[in-house]
Design an enzyme around this catalytic site. Structure first.
Site, PDB file in Angstrom:
ATOM      1  N   ARG A 108       0.831  -1.211   0.000  1.00  0.00           N
ATOM      2  CA  ARG A 108       0.000   0.000   0.000  1.00  0.00           C
ATOM      3  C   ARG A 108       0.868   1.265   0.000  1.00  0.00           C
ATOM      4  NH1 ARG A 108      -3.188  -3.527  -0.602  1.00  0.00           N
ATOM      5  NH2 ARG A 108      -5.331  -3.642   0.165  1.00  0.00           N
ATOM      6  N   SER A 161     -10.499  -0.421   3.183  1.00  0.00           N
ATOM      7  CA  SER A 161      -9.771  -0.609   4.445  1.00  0.00           C
ATOM      8  C   SER A 161      -9.327   0.747   4.974  1.00  0.00           C
ATOM      9  CB  SER A 161      -8.508  -1.448   4.219  1.00  0.00           C
ATOM     10  OG  SER A 161      -8.845  -2.715   3.739  1.00  0.00           O
ATOM     11  N   GLU A 169      -4.961   4.288   6.230  1.00  0.00           N
ATOM     12  CA  GLU A 169      -4.683   4.019   4.817  1.00  0.00           C
ATOM     13  C   GLU A 169      -5.081   5.179   3.905  1.00  0.00           C
ATOM     14  OE1 GLU A 169      -4.608   1.848   1.277  1.00  0.00           O
ATOM     15  OE2 GLU A 169      -6.200   0.774   2.320  1.00  0.00           O
TER      16      GLU A 169
HETATM   17  N1  EPU Z   1     -10.916 -10.673  10.237  1.00  0.00           N
HETATM   18  C1  EPU Z   1     -11.476 -10.517  11.470  1.00  0.00           C
HETATM   19  N2  EPU Z   1     -12.556  -9.676  11.608  1.00  0.00           N
HETATM   20  C2  EPU Z   1     -13.060  -8.987  10.553  1.00  0.00           C
HETATM   21  C3  EPU Z   1     -12.484  -9.143   9.279  1.00  0.00           C
HETATM   22  C4  EPU Z   1     -11.391  -9.986   9.148  1.00  0.00           C
HETATM   23  O1  EPU Z   1     -11.047 -11.125  12.463  1.00  0.00           O
HETATM   24  O2  EPU Z   1     -14.015  -8.237  10.764  1.00  0.00           O
HETATM   25  C5  EPU Z   1      -9.755 -11.556  10.071  1.00  0.00           C
HETATM   26  C6  EPU Z   1     -10.027 -12.585   8.997  1.00  0.00           C
HETATM   27  O3  EPU Z   1     -10.623 -13.732   9.541  1.00  0.00           O
HETATM   28  C7  EPU Z   1      -8.661 -12.888   8.446  1.00  0.00           C
HETATM   29  C8  EPU Z   1      -7.915 -11.572   8.632  1.00  0.00           C
HETATM   30  O4  EPU Z   1      -8.645 -10.800   9.577  1.00  0.00           O
HETATM   31  O5  EPU Z   1      -8.003 -13.874   9.188  1.00  0.00           O
HETATM   32  C9  EPU Z   1      -7.730 -10.818   7.339  1.00  0.00           C
HETATM   33  O6  EPU Z   1      -8.989 -10.522   6.768  1.00  0.00           O
HETATM   34  P1  EPU Z   1      -9.233 -10.425   5.183  1.00  0.00           P
HETATM   35  O7  EPU Z   1      -8.733 -11.646   4.503  1.00  0.00           O
HETATM   36  O8  EPU Z   1     -10.650 -10.029   4.984  1.00  0.00           O
HETATM   37  O9  EPU Z   1      -8.259  -9.276   4.688  1.00  0.00           O
HETATM   38  P2  EPU Z   1      -7.736  -7.904   5.324  1.00  0.00           P
HETATM   39  O10 EPU Z   1      -6.312  -8.086   5.707  1.00  0.00           O
HETATM   40  O11 EPU Z   1      -8.669  -7.421   6.368  1.00  0.00           O
HETATM   41  C10 EPU Z   1      -6.824  -7.024   3.054  1.00  0.00           C
HETATM   42  C11 EPU Z   1      -6.839  -5.722   2.295  1.00  0.00           C
HETATM   43  C12 EPU Z   1      -8.155  -5.575   1.540  1.00  0.00           C
HETATM   44  C13 EPU Z   1      -8.281  -6.738   0.576  1.00  0.00           C
HETATM   45  C14 EPU Z   1      -8.249  -8.061   1.397  1.00  0.00           C
HETATM   46  C15 EPU Z   1      -8.268  -9.287   0.513  1.00  0.00           C
HETATM   47  C16 EPU Z   1      -5.426  -4.206   3.565  1.00  0.00           C
HETATM   48  C17 EPU Z   1      -5.351  -2.998   4.449  1.00  0.00           C
HETATM   49  N3  EPU Z   1      -6.640  -4.611   3.217  1.00  0.00           N
HETATM   50  O12 EPU Z   1      -7.832  -6.928   4.053  1.00  0.00           O
HETATM   51  O13 EPU Z   1      -8.068  -4.369   0.776  1.00  0.00           O
HETATM   52  O14 EPU Z   1      -9.483  -6.683  -0.168  1.00  0.00           O
HETATM   53  O15 EPU Z   1      -7.022  -8.098   2.168  1.00  0.00           O
HETATM   54  O16 EPU Z   1      -7.024  -9.429  -0.111  1.00  0.00           O
HETATM   55  O17 EPU Z   1      -4.380  -4.751   3.203  1.00  0.00           O
HETATM   56  C18 EPU Z   1      -8.559  -2.043   0.750  1.00  0.00           C
HETATM   57  O18 EPU Z   1      -7.341  -1.850   0.698  1.00  0.00           O
HETATM   58  O19 EPU Z   1      -9.386  -1.085   0.734  1.00  0.00           O
HETATM   59  C19 EPU Z   1      -9.056  -3.417   0.843  1.00  0.00           C
HETATM   60  C20 EPU Z   1     -10.351  -3.691   0.986  1.00  0.00           C
END
Ligand code: EPU
Length: 349
Positions: free
Chosen positions: A168, A241, A336
């Protein structure tokens, strides 16, 4: 030839930012051709105005009005170059809608950006935060960025490895406002392996009947997953995010893991990346709402604007979330989206 710029005054920006925050631009213009960029900059300079370049408005928070010139990047162009064997370069004007470009590439049979389906925003904004999702980042396929360097007054075509990409992050983000991106080039392929390893994607695909996958099928899977978990900004205003996933030291990670064995973590070259969504969720914020703003009930990393919330409302909530994560886990979250017209997050207590 002197190209004219057509400037409007006191323009409402609420529909031009996906958090739907009410804000105004003192001056505003729609930039449809890269050739008029220098005129627009000269116009602002003559009046000693700051300039803000706006793409899809999907990664910023307006904390106040913008007292200068807002330039809405509306350069449209989509064509192929250097079609050789299985590979081809997709050229996108900065104002092209990112998701439409993803679908266009996938429908044309080209692979490389299908995991980035449904990310809101424009092609020109994509390199700024090196958009990423489901195991793929823009920098994996980006071959060059055409930009105007306001510091030197020159046009540049920066190769992917000159863009300083990180998670990012990019040269463009670190030098906010210096480079104005007008066009990007992506090298795509008809035959390279699809990236199916991200857990959510793998699980979703396993739940479907067995069939041969192509770029379009992967884009459709990503769209289904995103629709299930992430709010559509057209229906519930949001900026994706709101925090980055923080990278913590090995020592802190070991301590956290002892106390919270389920903490989702991704080892990095230096330190360990932990899931910000999980940290926020553990603090009890998921689904929280006050009268105007809140935290999405299916993804704790996404702040939402329920009813005419202001930028200050969103930032105050973000500040409270950051404070509670720091208290509980000793981790300071980094925001972000960018902030326009104000000081940003309240200071840590
Ligand atoms: N999780 C929770 N609670 C929640 C949501 C998620 O405990 O409410 C846990 C999930 O179970 C998982 C972990 O957190 O173990 C990660 O969650 P997820 O796979 O949904 O991905 P993220 O790290 O929260 C990132 C990106 C997203 C992207 C997704 C999928 C960043 C800041 N965000 O989210 O990007 O769509 O991975 O690759 O890196 C964005 O940048 O606007 C965005 C949506």
């Amino acid at each position: 030839m002197k190209l004219q710029v057509s400037v409007q005054e006191q323009v409402d920006l609420q529909t031009l930012n996906t958090l739907h925050i009410p804000a105004r631009a003192r001056y505003f213009l729609e930039l449809q051709e890269a050739e008029t960029l220098e005129n627009a900059l000269a116009w602002a300079q003559e009046r000693d105005l700051r300039v803000l370049f706006l793409g899809g408005g999907s990664n910023l928070v307006f904390e106040g009005d913008f007292p200068g010139l807002v330039v809405h990047m509306a350069i449209r162009d989509r064509h192929w170059e250097q079609i050789e064997g299985d590979e081809a370069t997709l050229v996108l004007g900065a104002g092209e809608n990112w998701h439409e470009a993803v679908l266009y590439a996938a429908k044309s049979g080209y692979r490389g950006i299908e995991n980035l389906a449904l990310i809101p925003g424009t092609a020109g904004a994509a390199p700024v935060q090196n958009i990423g999702a489901y195991g793929v980042e823009l920098c994996d396929t980006l071959v060059s960025v055409t930009a105007f360097d306001r510091a030197t007054g020159t046009w540049l075509r920066l190769a992917g490895d000159q863009c300083g990409f990180g998670y990012r992050d990019s040269l463009f983000k670190r030098n906010g406002g210096r480079y104005v991106i007008t066009e990007i080039r992506l090298r795509l392929s008809r035959s390279k392996p699809l990236q199916l390893g991200y857990r959510d994607l793998e699980e979703y695909l396993a739940s479907l009947p067995d069939r041969e996958l192509d770029a379009l099928a992967v884009a459709e899977a990503v769209m289904a997953i995103r629709r299930r978990k992430l709010p559509d900004p057209q229906q519930i205003p949001n900026a994706g995010s709101f925090f980055k996933n923080p990278v913590v030291s090995e020592e802190l990670y070991e301590r956290l893991k002892e106390q919270y064995p389920d903490i989702p973590a991704y080892p990095q070259v230096h330190g360990v990346k932990v899931a910000a969504a999980w940290l926020i969720d553990q603090c009890g914020w998921k689904g929280y709402r006050n009268q105007r703003v809140g935290v999405h009930n299916r993804q704790a990393l996404v702040l939402v604007n329920h009813a005419e919330g202001s930028g200050r409302d969103v930032l105050d909530l973000a500040g409270r979330i950051r404070e509670s994560v720091r208290r509980q886990f000793g981790v300071v979250l980094e925001m972000e989206p960018g902030v326009v017209g104000g000081a940003g997050l309240p200071p840590l207590a």
